[in-house]
Design a protein around this motif. Structure first.
Motif, short mmCIF file in Angstrom:
data_model
loop_
_atom_site.label_atom_id
_atom_site.label_comp_id
_atom_site.label_asym_id
_atom_site.label_seq_id
_atom_site.Cartn_x
_atom_site.Cartn_y
_atom_site.Cartn_z
N VAL A 1 169.71 61.59 96.78
CA VAL A 1 168.35 61.74 96.29
C VAL A 1 167.63 60.42 96.55
O VAL A 1 168.17 59.35 96.24
CB VAL A 1 168.30 62.07 94.80
N THR A 2 166.45 60.50 97.13
CA THR A 2 165.67 59.30 97.45
C THR A 2 164.20 59.54 97.14
O THR A 2 163.78 60.68 96.90
CB THR A 2 165.81 58.93 98.94
N LYS A 3 163.44 58.47 97.17
CA LYS A 3 161.99 58.62 97.10
C LYS A 3 161.52 59.22 98.44
O LYS A 3 162.16 59.02 99.48
CB LYS A 3 161.34 57.26 96.87
N PRO A 4 160.39 59.94 98.43
CA PRO A 4 159.87 60.50 99.68
C PRO A 4 159.65 59.41 100.73
O PRO A 4 159.23 58.30 100.41
CB PRO A 4 158.54 61.12 99.25
N SER B 1 171.45 46.63 103.68
CA SER B 1 170.08 46.74 103.19
C SER B 1 169.86 47.98 102.32
O SER B 1 168.84 48.09 101.63
CB SER B 1 169.11 46.80 104.38
N VAL B 2 170.82 48.90 102.32
CA VAL B 2 170.68 50.13 101.55
C VAL B 2 171.31 49.94 100.17
O VAL B 2 172.47 49.58 100.04
CB VAL B 2 171.36 51.32 102.28
N ARG B 3 170.51 50.19 99.13
CA ARG B 3 170.98 50.04 97.75
C ARG B 3 171.31 51.43 97.18
O ARG B 3 170.43 52.27 97.05
CB ARG B 3 169.91 49.36 96.91
N ILE B 4 172.59 51.61 96.87
CA ILE B 4 173.08 52.92 96.44
C ILE B 4 173.53 52.84 94.98
O ILE B 4 174.26 51.93 94.60
CB ILE B 4 174.25 53.38 97.32
N VAL C 1 169.13 57.53 87.48
CA VAL C 1 167.76 57.96 87.74
C VAL C 1 166.79 56.81 87.47
O VAL C 1 165.82 56.60 88.21
CB VAL C 1 167.41 59.18 86.86
N MET C 2 167.05 56.04 86.41
CA MET C 2 166.20 54.89 86.10
C MET C 2 166.23 53.85 87.23
O MET C 2 165.20 53.24 87.54
CB MET C 2 166.65 54.26 84.79
N GLU C 3 167.41 53.67 87.84
CA GLU C 3 167.51 52.74 88.96
C GLU C 3 166.63 53.20 90.12
O GLU C 3 165.97 52.39 90.78
CB GLU C 3 168.97 52.63 89.43
N LEU C 4 166.62 54.51 90.37
CA LEU C 4 165.76 55.04 91.43
C LEU C 4 164.28 54.89 91.09
O LEU C 4 163.48 54.46 91.92
CB LEU C 4 166.08 56.53 91.66
N GLN C 5 163.93 55.27 89.86
CA GLN C 5 162.53 55.24 89.45
C GLN C 5 161.95 53.82 89.47
O GLN C 5 160.78 53.62 89.79
CB GLN C 5 162.38 55.86 88.06
N SER C 6 162.80 52.86 89.09
CA SER C 6 162.33 51.47 89.01
C SER C 6 162.27 50.80 90.37
O SER C 6 161.73 49.70 90.49
CB SER C 6 163.26 50.67 88.09
N GLY C 7 162.87 51.43 91.38
CA GLY C 7 162.89 50.83 92.71
C GLY C 7 164.05 49.87 92.92
O GLY C 7 164.12 49.20 93.95
N GLY D 1 161.34 63.43 94.10
CA GLY D 1 162.01 62.85 95.26
C GLY D 1 162.40 63.88 96.29
O GLY D 1 162.00 65.04 96.23
N GLN D 2 163.20 63.44 97.24
CA GLN D 2 163.66 64.33 98.30
C GLN D 2 165.18 64.36 98.32
O GLN D 2 165.84 63.42 97.91
CB GLN D 2 163.12 63.90 99.65
#
Length: 290
Positions: free
Chosen positions: A145-148, A162-165, A196-202, A223-224
């Motif tokens: 799941v990622t941001k659009p 560079s990818v934060r998982i 989910v909070m980690e994703l939302q916060s960037g 998200g996508q």
């Protein structure tokens, strides 16, 4: 020449020792036979559960729609609990929720806190204390799941510093991340809401989860969903505690799963659960089917 009086005490002693040895041997044989007979009973676990009147089931916060807690009553629902209630009803017992996390399931089984767990992905380390049914309840796949606008679509592309998982600690998603994306920046968290909070916060770009969970998360963050290639399918199965006498329990559960799949009951349950929760399964990638 020895006298008769000299021989008799020795003969009597030898005879008594022989009788003692034979008696001990007979006792040991009887004890072993009794133990083997008891250990060989394949219904010990099934009988224990029915006698206790309870089927102890793990439940988890933030795992909708598999586990849903009613904020007003505290009662647990969701499709996993519905399956648990179905099994409990057939056994003539009550499903009792035990709050935990995916990462603690093995310890919970080992401590005899739970009797069954749903939606498990076979894991050799956890398999030291857990027996998995050979037939999956449904088929899942690993998604991100990622941001659009996130454009990486392969595991190879995700395997980059560079990818934060973000992943749930102790779950199979952490195993997947460490195996396929070891060069990425991997952050384990205790439960799904923290991820989910980690994703939302960037603070994270990607969350690795099962595709059905991805649908729920994508709805929350707008998200996508992507199934990274090559697509990794994984069986969502049932786990029980590894112990003497669980063969009958496993066999009975396997029969139950076979019926669920053969009649389309499992697939129908998932479809209804997501629709009831306001989730459109058309969000699923077209290359995936369960």
């Amino acid at each position: 020449m020895l006298s008769l009086a000299t021989v008799r005490p020795q003969s009597t002693a030898r005879f008594s020792l022989h009788r003692l040895v034979m008696a001990v041997a007979a006792f040991v044989i009887m004890a072993l036979s009794s133990y083997q007979a008891m250990a060989a009973d394949p219904n010990l676990v099934l009988d224990r559960i029915r006698k206790s009147g309870e089927l102890r089931v793990p439940v988890m916060v933030g795992e909708e729609p598999g586990y849903i807690r009613d904020r007003a009553t505290g009662a647990w629902g969701g499709f996993y609990m519905e399956w648990a209630n179905d099994i409990a009803t057939i056994l003539g017992v009550k499903a009792v929720p035990v709050e935990t996390t995916w990462g603690n399931l093995a310890a919970d089984f080992q401590a005899n806190k739970i009797d069954i767990a749903f939606g498990l992905n076979p894991n050799p380390k956890r398999g030291l204390v857990v027996d998995y049914l050979s037939v999956p309840l449904f088929t899942d796949a690993w998604a991100i799941v990622t941001k659009p606008g996130f454009t990486k679509t392969t595991w190879k592309e995700l395997n980059d510093p560079s990818v934060r998982i973000v992943v749930q600690k102790g779950g199979t998603m952490q195993v997947v991340a460490e195996a396929l994306t070891p060069k990425a920046t991997i952050t384990p968290v205790e439960d799904r809401p923290l991820g989910v909070m980690e994703l939302q916060s960037g603070r994270a770009d990607v969350m690795i989860v099962a595709v059905f969970d991805a649908v729920e998360i994508a709805k929350q963050i707008k998200g996508q969903i992507t199934l990274p290639t090559p697509m990794l399918r994984n069986p969502a199965t049932i786990g029980v505690r590894r112990e003497e006498g669980n063969e009958g329990y496993e066999n009975w559960l396997t029969n139950w799963v076979n019926q669920q799949r053969a009649l389309g009951l499992a697939q129908g349950k998932l479809q209804q659960a997501f629709e009831k929760h306001g989730i459109d399964l058309s969000m699923l990638p077209p290359e995936f089917s369960f």
